[in-house]
Design an enzyme around this catalytic site. Structure first.
Site, PDB file in Angstrom:
ATOM      1  N   GLU A   1       0.868  -1.180   0.000  1.00 22.88           N
ATOM      2  CA  GLU A   1       0.000   0.000   0.000  1.00 22.88           C
ATOM      3  C   GLU A   1       0.906   1.232   0.000  1.00 22.88           C
ATOM      4  OE1 GLU A   1      -3.495  -0.253   2.846  1.00 22.88           O
ATOM      5  OE2 GLU A   1      -2.205  -1.854   3.604  1.00 22.88           O
TER       6      GLU A   1
ATOM      7  N   ARG B   1       4.967 -13.533   9.600  1.00 19.04           N
ATOM      8  CA  ARG B   1       5.622 -12.231   9.473  1.00 19.04           C
ATOM      9  C   ARG B   1       7.007 -12.265  10.101  1.00 19.04           C
ATOM     10  NH1 ARG B   1       1.795  -7.154  10.331  1.00 19.04           N
ATOM     11  NH2 ARG B   1       3.837  -6.272  10.700  1.00 19.04           N
TER      12      ARG B   1
ATOM     13  N   LYS C   1       2.891   1.922  10.653  1.00 19.31           N
ATOM     14  CA  LYS C   1       2.934   3.236  10.018  1.00 19.31           C
ATOM     15  C   LYS C   1       2.379   4.309  10.948  1.00 19.31           C
ATOM     16  CE  LYS C   1       2.281   0.948   5.587  1.00 19.31           C
ATOM     17  NZ  LYS C   1       1.297   0.505   4.605  1.00 19.31           N
TER      18      LYS C   1
END
Length: 770
Positions: A266, A481, A491
């Protein structure tokens, strides 16, 4: 009743109870046993029972259970070998009707292997190995004979072959002697010299080095079971429809059987160390299989997307050494996605809903009262959404499905009156991840859609949507992950750190964004090596930062030329300097390999050393400069001895007067220290961990929140450091090893007359760190 049913086919009571705890398996096994009993009677022998159990446990598609049990009950499938072949055939032919003649050929149904055929096959195999058998006798590997005989007679009974092998070997060699009964001595394994040992796994720039193992070879567990292109249906959980095989055939015609992956970030923030694993996995897996990888921006949320993120993402992908096959955007497909949304409504699989966002949050929202509204009404309302007749939050398009995590009817489109950076004001409705991602994968004919574990709950919607629209359906596969301790990568939290002034920006070298790691001086090869060492598993990996730093040291030890720098200068005047003008000293760029060249540094009567390399009083174990204790100057060929200590009014040592003697005539000193002469002034930034605790986001470890856990000593700026003039022409991101101090990288803040260096890592891991 079920317990008796299962023990009646030969299962132990413990195994039967264990089976009952698995609801899906016990239901299938019960069906299989009842079907077999209806054909063979209530008493089933153990061999048949074992086949029934294995069929129920290993069959991927339950719809074929009755078909398979019929062959077992009719005694047409008699061995586990036949059963394995049958299961493989069913996996490769998911659609009905099955070609029974082809199935029976593949499973050896009706094949009768005679004793004469077995005897001939074993005789032929033994004839091939007769010389070795006579030489090694019973120490010969008899399993080899078994394997070769079985390969000649695939459907022969294994026990019968073994008995024939034993009989013919006995006939050839006679009974075992005492020598035959002695254990065969193990051959000593030749230990490779240290230099010959295989290097730790690395993938550099996506290319596999001659002495390294590829990322593909690092994959463990489920990743080794990846399907081949076009064989998506062999993946457990993959949904097969009547159109699947035709769509896969069309997919293969388009791709030529090529592996295709994609990295789909993204563009609303900077990539971090976890993304490095995703980049390495997607690009590395494709490259290792001769395939291609797309860089596809998931740009469906214009409120949070900025051009700087698009640029930085591509820069970081290329910095890690990967070139995308194509750079695409979800927005490239907005027209097609909208057309498919209309088709989804027409098929009765989507509807316009007016529930508020807060009403449908969570996992147990109330069902939508608009779920069953007429198709024509939803089509009209969806068109009104597109024309901007609804405000934000007043209407959404929702898909009619239940997701794996229990979430019902995920949103496909929502209203946003925000111009898009690429499509401008064309759209005021934007698709969601749940709707967009799988369809973009389908459009690009992705073979392996690799994503992290949190997207596992979206797998059912992924398959459902492709199949609801009758388009090619890739396979989604989830992996764990990569997280690091002592940091945050969210973020939102990085933005908070920037806003509060805890860090300068996304590329502050104390962060673990990729731009920050580059600025700090981490080489991309080291990050790739780290990702390869971590490997790819289903389990989440949380690593200590020092493991990444170790990879950095390995690379920089080979890449970073040496220079000398002083952080806390102490002036030293050589009173008997041996020449009327400056001397030139040759310093090797890499002392361990002088063939890699030298650089020149001036040597003058005034030099500077580290303050910590001088003491007025000598402690036990102290080996550096002190009155009465000379030291050598690295690379200069001279030993210096203190003659006079000069102090300021406060008693602080500000200068030393020394004499020098050539190293070849002086007594060998206890130590050699680094120094500079006619140096360049520079700024040096010394970094430590940004957070004090391993898990700054864990409320039990840091009750006050991550902003309360900041390390006040995470950055120390040395304003008046000195470095030798050999680095004068260095450019931002050039890397050096400052002898005895660590690895340093030129910061972009450098300007003419004032260089700035970031300490990348120390020369050795600090044992005092947690």
């Amino acid at each position: 009743e079920a317990l008796g049913l299962f023990t009646g086919i030969g299962l132990s009571e413990a195994k039967a109870r264990e089976t009952l705890r698995n609801g899906a398996l016990s239901a299938l096994l019960r069906r299989a046993v009842l079907q077999a009993r209806s054909a063979l009677g209530p008493a089933l022998d153990k061999a048949t029972g074992t086949l029934l159990y294995n069929a129920a446990a290993r069959l991927r598609d339950p719809k074929h259970l009755g078909f398979l049990v019929g062959y077992i009950a009719r005694r047409q499938i008699l061995t586990d070998l036949q059963l394995s072949a049958a299961l493989e055939y069913l996996r490769n032919h998911p659609l009905e009707p099955l070609d029974t003649a082809d199935f029976e050929r593949a499973c050896g149904v009706g094949v009768c292997v005679t004793p004469e055929q077995i005897e001939e096959a074993v005789e032929a195999v033994i004839g091939q190995h007769r010389a070795e058998l006579l030489a090694e006798r019973y120490h010969f590997n008899m399993g080899l004979l078994m394997g070769e005989a079985r390969s000649r007679l695939r459907w022969a009974d294994g026990k019968t072959i073994k008995n024939e092998v034993d009989l013919q070997v006995l006939h050839l060699l006679g009974p075992k002697t005492e020598a035959d009964l002695e254990k065969k001595p193990k051959a000593a394994k030749a230990r490779p010299a240290p230099a010959e040992k295989q290097k730790a796994a690395v993938v550099e720039n996506g290319e596999v080095g001659t002495e390294t193992r590829s990322l593909l070879e690092q994959l463990r567990g489920e990743a080794l079971k990846f399907h081949k292109p076009g064989e998506n249906y062999k993946t457990e959980g993959y949904v097969v429809t009547p159109n699947t095989m035709a769509l896969l055939k069309q997919h293969l015609a388009i791709t030529g059987g090529q592996v295709r992956t994609r990295f789909p970030p993204e563009p609303n923030g900077i990539l971090h160390i976890g993304h490095a694993k995703a980049i390495n996995f997607n690009f590395g897996y494709a490259k290792a299989n001769g395939g291609v990888c797309f860089l596809r921006y998931d740009d469906t949320n214009p409120e949070k997307e900025e051009e700087k993120y698009f640029t930085a993402i591509r820069e970081m992908v290329e910095w890690l050494g990967y070139q995308p096959y194509a750079v695409t955007h979800a927005s490239d497909y907005f027209d097609q996605l909208y057309t498919w949304a209309l088709e989804l409504i027409r098929r009765g699989q989507a509807y316009v809903c007016h529930q508020k966002v807060e009403e449908i949050k969570g996992h147990n929202p109330p069902p939508s009262p608009w779920r069953d509204r007429p198709v024509e009404e939803s089509l009209l309302l969806f068109e009104d959404m597109r024309k901007g007749k609804f405000g934000e939050g007043e209407a959404t398009l929702r898909m009619k499905l239940m997701m794996e995590d229990g979430k019902m009817d995920p949103v496909a489109y929502r209203v946003k009156f925000t111009p898009h950076h690429r499509t401008g004001d064309k759209w005021c409705i934007y698709p969601t991840y749940d709707y967009t991602h799988c369809l973009c994968d389908s459009i690009e004919h992705i073979t392996h859609s690799l994503c992290t574990k949190e997207f596992q709950a979206r797998r059912s919607s992924y398959f459902w949507l492709c199949n609801a629209l009758d388009v090619y359906c890739p396979v989604q596969w989830e992996y764990g992950r990569l997280n690091l301790l002592y940091t945050v990568v969210s973020k939102r939290k990085i933005i908070r750190l920037v806003e509060t002034g805890a860090v300068r920006d996304w590329d502050d070298p104390r962060l673990f964004t990729l731009t920050a790691l580059r600025r700090r001086g981490f080489p991309p090869e080291a990050i790739n090596n780290f990702c390869a060492r971590v490997g790819v598993t289903v389990a989440q990996a949380t690593m200590e930062p020092h493991l990444l730093e170790a990879c950095v040291r390995e690379v920089l030890n080979e890449q970073a030329p040496r220079a000398m720098a002083i952080l806390e200068p102490l002036k030293v005047t050589i009173t008997n300097f041996p020449a009327p003008k400056a001397l030139e000293v040759l310093v090797p760029n890499f002392p361990a390999d002088e063939s890699r060249g030298f650089h020149k540094v001036p040597f003058k009567p005034t030099v500077y050393i580290e303050e910590t390399d001088f003491r007025e009083e000598v402690d036990k174990g102290y080996k550096r400069l002190a009155p009465g204790q000379p030291v050598g100057l690295r690379h200069a060929g001279y030993v210096i001895t203190v003659q006079n200590v000069i102090k300021d009014a406060s008693g602080r040592v500000i200068e030393l007067e020394v004499t020098c003697t050539k190293s070849d005539v002086a007594e060998k000193p206890k130590a050699f220290i680094h120094w500079v002469s006619e140096p360049l002034m520079c700024e040096v930034r010394l970094y430590e961990r940004l957070f004090l605790h391993k898990n700054p986001e864990d409320p039990s470890e840091v009750p006050g929140g991550f902003l309360s856990d900041l390390n006040p000593d995470s950055l120390r700026v040395v304003c008046n450091a000195m470095v030798d003039s050999s680095v004068l022409s260095a450019r931002p991101f050039d890397k050096f090893q400052f002898e005895r101090l660590g690895y340093f990288s030129v910061d972009p803040d450098s300007e003419e007359g004032k260089m700035v260096f970031n300490r990348t890592v120390t020369l050795k891991e600090d044992p005092g760190k947690a």
